[in-house]
Design a protein around this motif. Structure first.
Motif: not given
Lengths: 215, 373
Positions: B98, B173, B211-212, B215-216, B218-219, B226, B228, B258, B264
Motif C-alpha cells: 500500500w 492504497i 494515487i489516482t 487506483t486506475k 489496479y482497477y 478500493f 484508501i 475517478l 472506494v
C-alpha cells in the motif's frame, strides 16, 4: 528585559511556535549573563509543558509538537554550548530510556514522548527506532535508568515489548525498572498481560504515567 | 459451514454453503452482499470483512514478501486460500504494497522480514527541489514500470481469476495525504506542516495524481473496490483544521478524478470519529474506523450516506481475544447496525494481526452469518 520577562517570552515563544523569538530570547539571556538552566525550566520547558497539556486537550496536534520539539532541541544545544555541566545542573526527576522496538520504524510518537518527558524534568535517552530487546536492556543498565519506555506501532511488533520484559526477568533485573508501553495497537489489557508497569495512550499521558511510576 | 474449493489449475473457485439465506432466497455471493450493503439494500446477512490480513498470511506461511512476490502468481493463490480459511467476504491482494509504490520515486523498500510488514523509506528530502514534475502519461508509465506496482497488478489479476465474481477483490492504497507523508517521511512531513511550509500542498497535489493513477492501474487489473487508507490524517495526528485544509480538498479531487466509476472506501486509524461529518460528503461507499470510535454514534452521523466499517479491536479481540469474545463484540456491533437499519460492514478495526488465531476471524464471520440485519 529582566529575567522574569525573558522567561515569559521564552514560554510564549514555545506556545506560539515563534522560532525566531525563541532564539532571540536565548541570545538576550546569554548576553545578559542570565541563569540559562532556570530559563530552560521556567521558560522554554514551561512552554513545552503547556503545549503538552494543549495536546491532551486536542487543542494542539502532532505537527505543532514536532515543530516545538525541534525548537526546543536547538535551544538546548545552544544553551549547552554556553554553560558548563549543563545536564548536571538540572534537577532531574528520573532517567528514562525510550525506544521503538525491533522491527518497527515508527518513531514520531516516541519522539514526542521523549520531548515532553524532557520538558517535564526527566533525563531521557532516546534509543531510536527498530531497537532490539537486548540493546534496550543493555542501555537501561548502562544509563542506570529508572524507567524503560517501549513504543510499538504495529500489531506485528508489539510482541517485542513482551520480549523486553521477559529478557529483564531472565537477567534477574526486572525489579530494577518500571516498564511503560504504548503505541497505536497497544492497550491497557496488553500491558497487563505482558506484565508492564503501565500503559499510556498518548504522549501527554506518558508524562503523567512516568511521574506516577517514579513517585 | 462454508468451504472454498480451489481447483488444481487455480482458475476455478466454487463456493458452497449449507445454510440458505435468512429469508429463504438464493444465497447472495459475498460480492453481491457487499455491494447491496453499500446501497442499503436487503442483504441475506451482514457482510464480514477481514481487513488487511496480509502480514497474517505471510506469517502463517513462514515467508517474507520477497518470497511471496517471487512466486509465479505473485502470491495470488496463497492470499485467496488464506482469506478463504478466514471466511472473509472479500479477498485483499496488494495491501502489503500500500506504500511501496513510492519506490517508483526513489523510496527504499524492505521486504525481507519474515512475517512482518513492508518498510518503505522516504523518496524525497527537499520540498523545494524534489517534488517530481511529470505529465499524466509519464506518471502512469513510471508507476506501471515499477517492480512493486507490476507485482501487485499481477497479484490482483491472479486473485481476480481465482474468485471471479464470488468475492470482492479489495485493494488498499494509501490516500493522498498519507502518500505525501510517505514521499517525504512522515516525521518530516508533520514537521513541515507544523512550520506551515507552503510547498506541502504542492506535494499533496502530486500524490493525489499518483494515487489516482495507481487506483486506475489496479482497477484495470481486476480490483473491484478500493480501501484508501489515510492513517496520517488521524485525529491522533492532525487538527480538524489541517484535515479541512490538507486532506479533504485532495481526497475530493481524488474522488472526482475517478468520475464515480471506481468504488472506494476510506480508512482512518485512531481517533477518526471527528472526521465523519466531512467524510460522508466525500462520496465513499464506507468509512472504516478503529475500535476506539463509538460505532453507534458513527452510524447515526453517517446518515446512510455511506456505510461504516469496523471495528473489532485488532489487538484486544483478533490477536488476544477468544472466539467467544469476538462473537460477543461482533453481536454488539451488529445489534447497533440492526437498530440503524443496516450500514455496517463487520470488520477488524485496522488490520488482522500476524499471529491472530484464524478461529477469531471465523467467529466474526459466524456472528455475521447468524445476524438478521
Amino acid at each position: 528585559m529582566n529575567f522574569e520577562e525573558l522567561c515569559i517570552q521564552a514560554k510564549e515563544a514555545m506556545i506560539d511556535l515563534d522560532e525566531d523569538l525563541a532564539y532571540e530570547t536565548l541570545d538576550t539571556a546569554i548576553e545578559n549573563g542570565e541563569n540559562l538552566t532556570l530559563l530552560l525550566t521556567q521558560g522554554y520547558s514551561a512552554g513545552m509543558q503547556e503545549l503538552g497539556d494543549l495536546f491532551a486537550e486536542e487543542e494542539v496536534f502532532l505537527p505543532d509538537l514536532m515543530y516545538a520539539s525541534e525548537i526546543m532541541e536547538t535551544v538546548s544545544e545552544r544553551m549547552e554550548k554556553n554553560m558548563e555541566n549543563a545536564a548536571a545542573s538540572i534537577d532531574e526527576k528520573g532517567t528514562v530510556v525510550f525506544a521503538t522496538v525491533e522491527g518497527d520504524v515508527h518513531d514520531i510518537g516516541k519522539g514526542i514522548c521523549c520531548a515532553l518527558l524532557k520538558a517535564n524534568g526527566f533525563k531521557v535517552y532516546d534509543l531510536g527506532k527498530d531497537v532490539s530487546a537486548a540493546t534496550i536492556v543493555e542501555k537501561a543498565e548502562e544509563y542506570n535508568a529508572n524507567i524503560i519506555g517501549l513504543s510499538a506501532l504495529l500489531t506485528t511488533t508489539m510482541m517485542v515489548q513482551n520480549d523486553v520484559i521477559r529478557l529483564l526477568e531472565e537477567k534477574g533485573i526486572r525489579e530494577k525498572y518500571k516498564v511503560m508501553v504504548g503505541g497505536a495497537p497497544v492497550t491497557a489489557s496488553w500491558a497487563k498481560q505482558i506484565g508492564a508497569d503501565g500503559y499510556s495512550g498518548d504522549a501527554s499521558e506518558c508524562v503523567k504515567l512516568a511521574s506516577t511510576l517514579i513517585a | 459451514m462454508k468451504l472454498w474449493n480451489l481447483s488444481e489449475n487455480k482458475k476455478e473457485v466454487t463456493y458452497y454453503t449449507e445454510k440458505q439465506g435468512n429469508k429463504g432466497e438464493r444465497k447472495m455471493t459475498a460480492k453481491e452482499r457487499l455491494f447491496a450493503a453499500f446501497a442499503f439494500e436487503p442483504v441475506d446477512r451482514a457482510p464480514a470483512y477481514v481487513l488487511d490480513g496480509n502480514a497474517w498470511v505471510i506469517n502463517e506461511e513462514g515467508i517474507n514478501y520477497t518470497q511471496q512476490f517471487a512466486l509465479p502468481d505473485a502470491g495470488a493463490e496463497m492470499i485467496t486460500r488464506r482469506y478463504a480459511e478466514l471466511g472473509s467476504d472479500v479477498v485483499y491482494p496488494g495491501s502489503s504494497c500500500w506504500l511501496a509504490w513510492a519506490n517508483a520515486f526513489g523510496s527504499e523498500v524492505n521486504t525481507e522480514k519474515v512475517g512482518r510488514t513492508i518498510e518503505v523509506g522516504p523518496a524525497i528530502s527537499n520540498l523545494e527541489t524534489d517534488i517530481p514534475e511529470m505529465t499524466d502519461e509519464e506518471l502512469r508509465e513510471t508507476l506501471a514500470d515499477n517492480f512493486y506496482v507490476k507485482t501487485m497488478m499481477k497479484q490482483i489479476r491472479g486473485v481476480k481469476d481465482l474468485v471471479g465474481e464470488e468475492k470482492a477483490v479489495v485493494v488498499a492504497i494509501c490516500g493522498p495525504f498519507t502518500a505525501a507523508g510517505t514521499m517525504l517521511g512522515t516525521g518530516e512531513f508533520m514537521l513541515q506542516i507544523g512550520k506551515r511550509n507552503k510547498l506541502v500542498p504542492k506535494l499533496i497535489a502530486f500524490t493525489t495524481r499518483v494515487i489516482t493513477t495507481l487506483t486506475k492501474l489496479y482497477y484495470e487489473s481486476g480490483a473491484d473496490l478500493f480501501l484508501i487508507c489515510e492513517p496520517t490524517s488521524s485525529g491522533d495526528m492532525i487538527s480538524p483544521r489541517t484535515f479541512k485544509q490538507m486532506v479533504s480538498p485532495y481526497f475530493k479531487q481524488f474522488m472526482a478524478n475517478l468520475e464515480g466509476q471506481i468504488p472506494v472506501m476510506l480508512h482512518i486509524c485512531g481517533k477518526a470519529g471527528k472526521r465523519v461529518d466531512e467524510v460522508k460528503e466525500f462520496g465513499v461507499k464506507a468509512f472504516s474506523v478503529d475500535s476506539m470510535v463509538d460505532m453507534e454514534e458513527m452510524l447515526a452521523k453517517a446518515e446512510k450516506k455511506m456505510c461504516m466499517m469496523g471495528s473489532l479491536s485488532p489487538s484486544a479481540q483478533m490477536l488476544q481475544g477468544t472466539p467467544e469474545s469476538v462473537m460477543e463484540e461482533s453481536r454488539r456491533l451488529l445489534e447497533l447496525a440492526k437498530k440503524n437499519g443496516g450500514g455496517l460492514l463487520l470488520s477488524s478495526g485496522c488490520d488482522f494481526p500476524a499471529g491472530s488465531p484464524a478461529e477469531n476471524a471465523r467467529a466474526m464471520v459466524k456472528a455475521a452469518e447468524e445476524s438478521e440485519y
